[in-house]
Write an enzyme that holds these catalytic residues in place. Structure first.
Site, short mmCIF file in Angstrom:
data_model
loop_
_atom_site.label_atom_id
_atom_site.label_comp_id
_atom_site.label_asym_id
_atom_site.label_seq_id
_atom_site.Cartn_x
_atom_site.Cartn_y
_atom_site.Cartn_z
N LYS A 196 37.15 -5.73 5.69
CA LYS A 196 37.96 -5.22 6.54
C LYS A 196 38.50 -6.27 7.54
O LYS A 196 37.72 -7.06 7.73
CB LYS A 196 37.68 -3.97 7.51
CG LYS A 196 38.75 -3.25 7.93
CD LYS A 196 39.17 -2.14 7.25
CE LYS A 196 40.46 -1.53 7.63
NZ LYS A 196 40.97 -0.28 6.71
N ASP A 220 46.84 -1.33 6.86
CA ASP A 220 45.86 -0.27 7.65
C ASP A 220 46.99 -0.06 8.79
O ASP A 220 48.13 -0.42 8.55
CB ASP A 220 44.52 -0.64 7.83
CG ASP A 220 43.76 0.51 8.59
OD1 ASP A 220 43.07 1.14 7.92
OD2 ASP A 220 43.61 0.48 9.80
P1 NDP Z 1 50.16 3.70 10.51
O1 NDP Z 1 50.10 2.47 11.43
O2 NDP Z 1 51.24 3.74 9.41
O3 NDP Z 1 50.33 4.98 11.35
C1 NDP Z 1 49.43 5.18 12.47
C2 NDP Z 1 49.65 6.42 13.21
O4 NDP Z 1 48.70 6.86 14.30
C3 NDP Z 1 51.00 6.35 14.15
O5 NDP Z 1 51.58 7.47 14.19
C4 NDP Z 1 50.23 5.88 15.36
O6 NDP Z 1 51.10 6.10 16.64
C5 NDP Z 1 49.04 6.84 15.49
N1 NDP Z 1 48.20 5.97 16.28
C6 NDP Z 1 47.51 4.85 15.87
N2 NDP Z 1 46.49 4.51 16.87
C7 NDP Z 1 46.43 5.66 17.78
C8 NDP Z 1 45.74 5.88 18.93
N3 NDP Z 1 44.90 5.00 19.38
N4 NDP Z 1 45.91 7.02 19.42
C9 NDP Z 1 46.86 7.85 19.11
N5 NDP Z 1 47.51 7.83 17.90
C10 NDP Z 1 47.54 6.66 17.34
O7 NDP Z 1 48.52 3.52 10.13
P2 NDP Z 1 48.03 4.63 8.74
O8 NDP Z 1 48.80 5.67 8.66
O9 NDP Z 1 48.03 3.75 7.73
O10 NDP Z 1 46.42 4.48 9.13
C11 NDP Z 1 46.19 5.98 9.82
C12 NDP Z 1 44.57 6.13 9.78
O11 NDP Z 1 44.32 6.45 8.27
C13 NDP Z 1 43.81 5.16 10.16
O12 NDP Z 1 42.74 5.71 10.68
C14 NDP Z 1 43.44 4.18 9.01
O13 NDP Z 1 42.34 3.37 9.24
C15 NDP Z 1 43.40 5.42 8.04
N6 NDP Z 1 43.43 4.86 6.61
C16 NDP Z 1 44.46 4.40 6.07
C17 NDP Z 1 44.69 4.02 4.77
C18 NDP Z 1 45.97 3.47 4.34
O14 NDP Z 1 46.17 3.44 2.94
N7 NDP Z 1 47.10 2.95 5.00
C19 NDP Z 1 43.62 4.28 3.98
C20 NDP Z 1 42.69 4.87 4.39
C21 NDP Z 1 42.42 5.18 5.96
P3 NDP Z 1 52.02 4.97 17.24
O15 NDP Z 1 53.25 4.86 16.32
O16 NDP Z 1 52.40 5.42 18.45
O17 NDP Z 1 51.16 3.79 17.24
#
Ligand code: NDP
Length: 446
Positions: A126, A166
């Site tokens: 990571k 991510d």
């Molecule tokens: P994105 O950056 O596309 O989206 C993240 C979302 O979560 C946004 O809506 C963001 O809001 C919100 N967010 C981020 N940090 C916080 C926080 N501290 N508190 C509240 N809301 C938050 O990321 P992903 O959708 O790719 O990832 C989301 C989750 O899924 C993570 O935990 C990631 O590790 C996990 N994941 C992702 C994978 C992938 O393929 N992308 C694979 C496996 C797991 P805002 O826009 O306001 O920042």
């Protein structure tokens, strides 16, 4: 706490006292694995758990870049190469101001077990940076990505370490990173996944994590003769994972009534239908706006500074970030009749929240099993890059479904209890551990 777990955790904490998220992830695994190791002493004698909790390599580097007004900015870059026993290091890059060594170590540690569960040959890693893409221009993001890759490119390679996206790293960032890698190394190689479809990406990769989390929920529900059809679903986040979780739930006849971002959540009791989801995708991926605008457009409620866990629903898909569901939230979810929780995010439930799910015996799919679809299709992207042959959407989707089914079977194999209840946490931890541990045993003390 079991005394052996306490003893092991004291060692882990003494080494790196300032990494609470890493401790949390390791402890959850240790609680499942230590009793298993007691029954299988070959792992104990070879100190497999102690070795798995220590990264093979940690890289930390300076990332200087010029902003649009000509000022120098300095961020910190990281890559954790956690375990390569069963394949090249594989795992995403996160760009978010909260990124630090402990958070990336927790994510890399989880990734080792997750990647093993997919059945594909991928080790765990990571990386990322404390850079915040929010509010930055495309040119600033490009200059940052180019500087980040200028250092990272000497440590990665298609047979060494293959990063992906991510939080904060989507198609735009992967494009800038890939362009710089190619320019410096002079090779068109499968060194990143999540690439654009025209330049080596796989169909279904953007959808894979969300789709996979929904397939996993369906598998869990099927054990009780149920499905998502007609169920009200609570989703958090509005990024990549939340968007495609919503899309797949819609396709399967469920109704998503919430999504969120870091400033609040919206509650749309009529459901986020495909037309509204297209609006969310444009808002978040192109215009990069706030979720509040959804409430203004569709006339529904917006809850500033809150998370959606007090809304009534039968299924929950936490898809934002770690520790977003605490014990009180879990009590509300279960009290409101939630039957299944499938984690799109990594470690979104605190240990006490998991305790609530276990006490009430609800179907709970932890992230390392439920969100493994993303890295699984990344693995399929690597296969297609090696073959130089792209697969159709149907082919990739059916492989993804098969992999999620297989992960579910592994969880049942190692997690089924005498009364028939499936402890998916235990199942995923032991199921992910065995393959890596056996490979480590075979490869000697390295
Ligand atoms: P994105 O950056 O596309 O989206 C993240 C979302 O979560 C946004 O809506 C963001 O809001 C919100 N967010 C981020 N940090 C916080 C926080 N501290 N508190 C509240 N809301 C938050 O990321 P992903 O959708 O790719 O990832 C989301 C989750 O899924 C993570 O935990 C990631 O590790 C996990 N994941 C992702 C994978 C992938 O393929 N992308 C694979 C496996 C797991 P805002 O826009 O306001 O920042």
């Amino acid at each position: 706490m079991d005394p052996q777990v306490a003893q092991f955790m004291a060692l882990v904490k003494a080494k790196d006292p300032a990494e609470p998220e890493f401790h949390q992830a390791v402890q959850e695994v240790a609680e499942s694995i230590i009793p298993f190791i007691e029954e299988n002493p070959k792992y104990k004698h070879a100190k497999i758990l102690e070795r798995i909790a220590e990264p093979e390599r940690v890289l930390i580097f300076r990332v200087p870049w010029l902003d649009d007004v000509g000022e120098v900015q300095v961020n910190r870059g990281f890559r954790i190469e956690m375990n390569s026993a069963i394949g090249p290091y594989k795992g995403g890059l996160r760009f978010h101001p909260t990124v630090n060594l402990g958070i990336l170590k927790f994510l890399a540690f989880e990734q080792v077990f997750k990647n093993s569960l997919t059945t594909l040959p991928m080790g765990g890693g990571k990386g990322g940076s404390d850079f915040d893409p929010k509010g930055k221009s495309d040119n600033e993001v490009m200059r940052f990505c180019q500087s980040f890759m200028t250092e990272l490119c000497r440590h990665i390679g298609p047979n060494t370490d293959v990063p992906a996206g991510d939080i904060g790293v989507g198609g735009r960032e992967i494009g800038f990173l890939y362009g710089q890698y190619k320019r410096i190394r002079n090779e068109f190689a499968g060194v990143l996944t999540g690439k654009g479809i025209e330049w080596g990406g796989s169909l279904i990769r953007p959808e894979a994590t969300g789709y996979g989390a929904v397939y996993f929920a369906e598998e869990m529900l099927q054990t009780q003769g149920e499905s998502l059809k007609g169920k009200t679903c609570i989703v958090s986040g509005s990024g990549n994972v939340a968007q495609f979780t919503t899309e797949k739930i819609n396709q399967l006849g469920g109704r998503v009534v919430t999504i969120s971002d870091s400033t609040g959540f919206i509650h749309d009791p009529d459901g986020i239908n495909p037309e509204k989801l297209a609006y969310v995708m444009d808002l978040k991926n192109i215009r990069r706006g706030r979720i509040k605008e959804y409430a203004e457009k569709y006339g529904c409620q917006y809850h500033e500074g809150e998370r959606p866990w007090n809304i009534k629903g039968e299924a929950a898909f936490p898809s934002a970030t770690e520790n977003e569901i605490n014990e009180a939230d879990a009590v509300k979810l279960v009290g409101n009749g939630c039957k299944v929780i499938s984690e799109g995010a990594n470690m979104p439930s605190t240990p006490n929240a998991i305790g609530v799910y276990e006490k009430h015996k609800i179907l709970y799919g932890p992230g390392k099993a439920a969100n493994a679809g993303g890295v699984a299709v990344s693995g399929l992207e690597m296969t297609q890059n090696s073959m130089r042959l792209p697969w159709t959407r149907k082919e990739v989707d059916s492989r993804l479904q098969q992999i999620m089914k297989s992960i579910h079977e592994t969880c049942v194999k190692y997690g089924a209890e005498k009364d028939g209840f499936v402890n998916y946490v235990k199942g995923a931890n032991i199921g992910g551990f065995v393959k890596v541990a056996d490979a480590m045993l075979a490869q000697g003390i390295v």
